[in-house]
Scaffold this motif. Structure first.
Motif, PDB file in Angstrom:
ATOM      1  N   UNK A   1      32.850  16.858   9.141  1.00 45.59           N
ATOM      2  CA  UNK A   1      32.860  17.444   7.798  1.00 45.59           C
ATOM      3  C   UNK A   1      33.181  18.939   7.888  1.00 45.59           C
ATOM      4  N   UNK A   2      32.553  19.582   8.877  1.00 41.87           N
ATOM      5  CA  UNK A   2      32.809  21.017   9.079  1.00 41.87           C
ATOM      6  C   UNK A   2      34.270  21.267   9.456  1.00 41.87           C
ATOM      7  N   UNK A   3      34.787  20.485  10.390  1.00 38.15           N
ATOM      8  CA  UNK A   3      36.158  20.705  10.874  1.00 38.15           C
ATOM      9  C   UNK A   3      37.177  20.573   9.746  1.00 38.15           C
ATOM     10  N   UNK A   4      36.855  19.717   8.790  1.00 37.58           N
ATOM     11  CA  UNK A   4      37.780  19.519   7.669  1.00 37.58           C
ATOM     12  C   UNK A   4      37.928  20.799   6.846  1.00 37.58           C
ATOM     13  N   UNK A   5      36.889  21.609   6.837  1.00 30.14           N
ATOM     14  CA  UNK A   5      37.003  22.839   6.038  1.00 30.14           C
ATOM     15  C   UNK A   5      37.021  24.125   6.869  1.00 30.14           C
ATOM     16  N   UNK A   6      36.779  24.008   8.167  1.00 34.28           N
ATOM     17  CA  UNK A   6      36.857  25.196   9.021  1.00 34.28           C
ATOM     18  C   UNK A   6      38.325  25.593   9.103  1.00 34.28           C
ATOM     19  N   UNK A   7      38.611  26.774   8.591  1.00 33.81           N
ATOM     20  CA  UNK A   7      40.045  27.083   8.451  1.00 33.81           C
ATOM     21  C   UNK A   7      40.642  27.923   9.573  1.00 33.81           C
ATOM     22  N   UNK A   8      39.975  27.985  10.720  1.00 36.44           N
ATOM     23  CA  UNK A   8      40.622  28.680  11.835  1.00 36.44           C
ATOM     24  C   UNK A   8      40.881  27.718  13.003  1.00 36.44           C
ATOM     25  N   UNK A   9      41.928  27.994  13.728  1.00 28.79           N
ATOM     26  CA  UNK A   9      42.187  27.209  14.940  1.00 28.79           C
ATOM     27  C   UNK A   9      42.378  28.120  16.144  1.00 28.79           C
ATOM     28  N   UNK A  10      41.639  29.219  16.101  1.00 29.46           N
ATOM     29  CA  UNK A  10      41.653  30.202  17.187  1.00 29.46           C
ATOM     30  C   UNK A  10      40.404  31.060  17.040  1.00 29.46           C
ATOM     31  N   UNK A  11      40.031  31.789  18.103  1.00 29.29           N
ATOM     32  CA  UNK A  11      38.883  32.692  17.943  1.00 29.29           C
ATOM     33  C   UNK A  11      39.222  33.776  16.912  1.00 29.29           C
ATOM     34  N   UNK A  12      38.208  34.370  16.276  1.00 26.93           N
ATOM     35  CA  UNK A  12      38.496  35.444  15.320  1.00 26.93           C
ATOM     36  C   UNK A  12      38.907  36.715  16.060  1.00 26.93           C
ATOM     37  N   UNK A  13      39.109  37.796  15.337  1.00 29.21           N
ATOM     38  CA  UNK A  13      39.414  39.082  15.981  1.00 29.21           C
ATOM     39  C   UNK A  13      40.899  39.267  16.216  1.00 29.21           C
TER      40      UNK A  13
ATOM     41  N   UNK B   1      50.469  35.588  26.694  1.00 30.34           N
ATOM     42  CA  UNK B   1      51.582  35.289  27.587  1.00 30.34           C
ATOM     43  C   UNK B   1      51.523  33.819  27.962  1.00 30.34           C
ATOM     44  N   UNK B   2      52.641  33.152  27.857  1.00 30.69           N
ATOM     45  CA  UNK B   2      52.694  31.704  28.025  1.00 30.69           C
ATOM     46  C   UNK B   2      51.642  31.084  27.113  1.00 30.69           C
ATOM     47  N   UNK B   3      50.752  30.233  27.630  1.00 31.38           N
ATOM     48  CA  UNK B   3      49.793  29.605  26.720  1.00 31.38           C
ATOM     49  C   UNK B   3      48.452  30.327  26.678  1.00 31.38           C
ATOM     50  N   UNK B   4      48.342  31.453  27.397  1.00 34.18           N
ATOM     51  CA  UNK B   4      47.043  32.137  27.456  1.00 34.18           C
ATOM     52  C   UNK B   4      46.987  33.377  26.564  1.00 34.18           C
ATOM     53  N   UNK B   5      45.867  33.512  25.874  1.00 33.82           N
ATOM     54  CA  UNK B   5      45.664  34.673  25.005  1.00 33.82           C
ATOM     55  C   UNK B   5      44.278  35.253  25.205  1.00 33.82           C
ATOM     56  N   UNK B   6      44.165  36.534  24.902  1.00 34.12           N
ATOM     57  CA  UNK B   6      42.855  37.165  24.790  1.00 34.12           C
ATOM     58  C   UNK B   6      42.663  37.649  23.363  1.00 34.12           C
ATOM     59  N   UNK B   7      41.479  37.373  22.824  1.00 37.17           N
ATOM     60  CA  UNK B   7      41.109  37.854  21.505  1.00 37.17           C
ATOM     61  C   UNK B   7      39.977  38.860  21.667  1.00 37.17           C
ATOM     62  N   UNK B   8      40.103  39.997  20.993  1.00 34.09           N
ATOM     63  CA  UNK B   8      39.041  41.000  21.012  1.00 34.09           C
ATOM     64  C   UNK B   8      38.222  40.868  19.736  1.00 34.09           C
ATOM     65  N   UNK B   9      36.925  40.648  19.905  1.00 31.31           N
ATOM     66  CA  UNK B   9      36.043  40.394  18.773  1.00 31.31           C
ATOM     67  C   UNK B   9      34.939  41.447  18.743  1.00 31.31           C
ATOM     68  N   UNK B  10      34.781  42.070  17.592  1.00 32.72           N
ATOM     69  CA  UNK B  10      33.747  43.091  17.418  1.00 32.72           C
ATOM     70  C   UNK B  10      32.439  42.408  17.019  1.00 32.72           C
ATOM     71  N   UNK B  11      31.402  42.646  17.834  1.00 37.08           N
ATOM     72  CA  UNK B  11      30.112  42.001  17.599  1.00 37.08           C
ATOM     73  C   UNK B  11      29.446  42.396  16.284  1.00 37.08           C
ATOM     74  N   UNK B  12      29.924  43.465  15.690  1.00 38.57           N
ATOM     75  CA  UNK B  12      29.381  43.872  14.391  1.00 38.57           C
ATOM     76  C   UNK B  12      30.162  43.215  13.250  1.00 38.57           C
TER      77      UNK B  12
END
Ligand code: ACO
Ligand code: ZN
Length: 291
Positions: A59-71, A77-88
């Protein structure tokens, strides 16, 4: 009676489901008590929200509108990414990440006050999105100049080189900052193994390059610990302990020198070359330190 510390070491969750994986936790993590009685906790692999059943997750996945980490996606590069997320700014994500991480970290405690930290999440992309592989956290301001607070590779991804990649990334950030850094202590056994291995290869790589270049120079100047620190951003103490561990640090005529034989260099050539194949490419790092 039991001290609180002893109680918090007892594993309280049987299993979690995260994306396509079902994983057995290693340690205690302070998920809400009512969830700890369930055979499994279901976690959204994108926002890390925890749910009590498969049905709730769907039920959650049906409405969770992200498919990646936030930030911010600061590296890709290629299939790897880094996401920077602010804890605040992304507090609930950061708290959920800490809860998840605690399942595999014995002695680190950080769950609720995520404000002073940045989180660097490594994700692997496929046609469904960017799936979390691991992360490290970093204090926004560290008096001790730590460049990593906690580091984790999720068990299904462990022992494939992702830990090395995370560690390398942490030092790339320090290089951009023009600083040297070190992981927060204490290190776990696996943490120490991984850092030792990273430090050894990073230093060997520089020694090899130095030796090659130096052959072409008329005057030989010995390479120093300070040189190695400025080239790698690995803190002086860690450079020294690595050199000692590799038996390359000799006391000679009243001073310490870095002494390396051709045999030793040769012995590391293969491993250095192998590690170089899966390296962070600074060209793809879109990140600059804040003023
Ligand atoms: N047994 C033996 N050696 C190991 C093991 C193991 N289980 N795991 C890693 N290593 C060695 C590898 O052999 C490799 O060295 P090599 O390249 O010389 O062969 C090196 O460590 C790095 O291996 P990776 O595959 O890159 O490491 P991995 O992806 O498994 O991640 C990590 C390492 C992050 C420590 C992982 O084991 C983990 O998440 N553990 C649980 C959490 C933890 O302990 N984190 C560190 C806490 S300390 C801190 O946070 C500052
Ligand atoms: Zn979600």
């Amino acid at each position: 009676g039991h001290s609180e510390d002893a109680l918090t070491r007892i594993r309280n969750i049987d299993a979690i489901e995260l994306g396509r994986f079902r994983i057995q936790p290693w340690y205690f993590s302070p998920y809400p008590q009512q969830l700890t009685h369930l055979p499994c906790i279901f976690i959204c692999e994108f926002c890390l929200k925890y749910l009590k059943s498969d049905t709730c997750l769907r039920r959650h996945m049906a409405k969770c509108n992200i498919n990646h980490p936030p930030g911010n996606q600061i590296y890709s590069k290629d299939s790897l990414s880094f996401f920077e997320i602010d804890g605040r700014k992304n507090k609930s994500y950061a708290q959920n990440l800490c809860l998840l991480a605690k399942l595999f970290l014995d002695h680190k405690t950080l769950y609720y006050d995520t404000d002073p930290f940045l989180f660097y999440v490594l994700a692997e992309e496929d046609d469904r999105g960017h799936h979390i592989v691991g992360y490290f956290s970093k204090e926004k301001e560290s008096a001790e100049e730590y460049n990593v607070a906690c580091i984790l590779v999720l068990p299904p991804y462990q022992k494939k080189g992702y830990g090395r990649l995370l560690i390398e990334f942490s030092y790339e950030l320090s290089k951009r900052e023009g600083k040297s850094g070190s992981p927060e202590k204490p290190l776990s056994d696996l943490g120490l193994l991984s850092y030792r291995s990273f430090w050894a290869l990073a230093i060997m790589e520089k020694l090899m390059a130095f030796k090659k270049e130096n052959k072409m120079l008329e005057e030989e100047r010995p390479i120093t610990v300070v040189d190695l620190t400025s080239m790698t951003s690995i803190r002086k103490e860690d450079v020294v302990s690595t050199l000692q561990h590799l038996e390359l640090y000799r006391y000679y005529k009243g001073q310490y020198i870095i002494a390396i034989s051709d045999e030793k260099l040769e012995a590391y050539q293969k491993r250095v070359a192998q590690a170089q194949r899966t390296k962070i490419d600074p060209q793809f790092l879109h990140w600059w330190p804040k003023e």
